[in-house]
Scaffold this motif. Structure first.
Motif, mmCIF file in Angstrom:
data_model
loop_
_atom_site.group_PDB
_atom_site.id
_atom_site.type_symbol
_atom_site.label_atom_id
_atom_site.label_comp_id
_atom_site.label_asym_id
_atom_site.label_seq_id
_atom_site.Cartn_x
_atom_site.Cartn_y
_atom_site.Cartn_z
ATOM 1 N N SER A 75 -0.303 23.970 -12.085
ATOM 2 C CA SER A 75 -1.595 23.340 -12.346
ATOM 3 C C SER A 75 -2.169 22.702 -11.093
ATOM 4 N N GLU A 86 -6.895 23.092 -18.339
ATOM 5 C CA GLU A 86 -6.044 23.361 -17.169
ATOM 6 C C GLU A 86 -6.749 24.288 -16.205
ATOM 7 N N THR A 132 3.440 23.823 -15.396
ATOM 8 C CA THR A 132 3.745 25.087 -14.724
ATOM 9 C C THR A 132 3.979 26.151 -15.791
ATOM 10 N N GLN A 192 -5.134 26.537 -13.342
ATOM 11 C CA GLN A 192 -3.848 26.951 -12.795
ATOM 12 C C GLN A 192 -4.069 27.846 -11.587
#
Ligand code: HEM
Length: 160
Positions: free
Chosen positions: A113, A96, A126, A98
Motif C-alpha cells: 500500500s 487502498e 500488503t 497499491q
C-alpha cells in the motif's frame, strides 16, 4: 449505452496478466492477533474493455452459513516495465492505492500500500498473488494502529 465492442482485443499493457481474466472461486482463512480466526468462500472476477486496465470485483461469504461478508472492487493497472498500480475500494469504506511489481514468467504479483484512506485502524496493507498449477493463491497482511504487519487473509481459488 451498450458496449461498442463485445469482445475487444486485449490491450498489450494487460497481456502479461491476462491469465487472471475470468471468474475465480475458492476458500479462504482469515485471522489476526486481535480477532478470532474464520473461514470464507470467495469469488473474484477480472474483466477488461480493451483499455490498459483490468476491472476487479471480489465478494466473500461465511463458509458455514453463506452469509455475505466483505466485498471490494477496483482497477488493476499493469505497466510494460513490470510495475503495477491497483486501486481498491472496500465495502467497509476503506480505500487502498497499491503499488508493486509483477512477473509474467513466475505469475507472481506483489503489492504494497502507498495509501490507505478512510480507515480507523488500518495503517498498511500488503497483497501477494501467485498462480501455481492453474490455482490462484493470495495472502493479505495488514498493520493496524496496535499491531505490526501480520497475516489477515490467505485463500486459494480455481477458475470457474
Ligand atoms: C477484522 C481489515 C478483508 C473479515 C478486521 C479488522 C480490520 C480488518 C482492521 C479489525 C482488527 C482488529 O480489531 O484488530 C481488513 C482489511 C481487509 C480485510 C484491510 C482487506 C485488505 C477481510 C475479508 C474478510 C474479513 C475479505 C472476510 C472474508 C474480517 C473478520 C474480522 C475482521 C471476520 C473480525 C471481526 C470481529 O471479530 O469483530 N479486518 N479486512 N476481512 N475482518 Fe477484515
Amino acid at each position: 449505452m451498450e458496449d461498442a465492442t463485445e469482445s475487444p482485443a486485449i490491450h498489450p499493457a494487460i497481456a502479461p496478466l491476462s491469465y487472471l481474466l475470468g471468474t475465480w472461486r475458492g476458500r479462504g482463512e482469515g485471522g489476526f492477533p486481535t480477532i478470532n480466526s474464520f473461514s470464507y468462500v470467495e469469488q473474484l472476477h477480472f474483466s477488461h474493455s480493451g483499455k490498459p486496465f483490468m476491472a476487479y470485483t471480489q465478494k466473500t461469504w461465511k463458509l458455514n452459513s453463506g452469509e455475505p461478508m466483505h466485498a471490494e472492487s477496483g482497477f488493476w493497472r499493469p505497466k510494460p516495465d513490470g510495475t503495477i498500480e491497483v486501486v481498491i475500494s472496500q465495502s467497509t469504506g476503506l480505500v487502498e492505492v497499491q503499488k508493486g511489481t509483477y512477473s509474467a514468467e513466475e505469475k507472481v504479483i506483489k503489492l504494497q500500500s502507498e495509501l490507505v484512506g478512510n480507515a480507523s485502524k488500518v495503517r498498511e496493507i500488503t497483497r501477494v498473488f501467485k498462480l501455481v498449477d492453474e490455482e490462484l493463491f493470495y495472502e493479505v497482511q495488514m498493520a493496524t494502529n496496535l499491531t505490526s504487519l501480520q497475516p489477515h487473509l490467505k485463500a486459494s481459488l480455481q477458475r470457474i
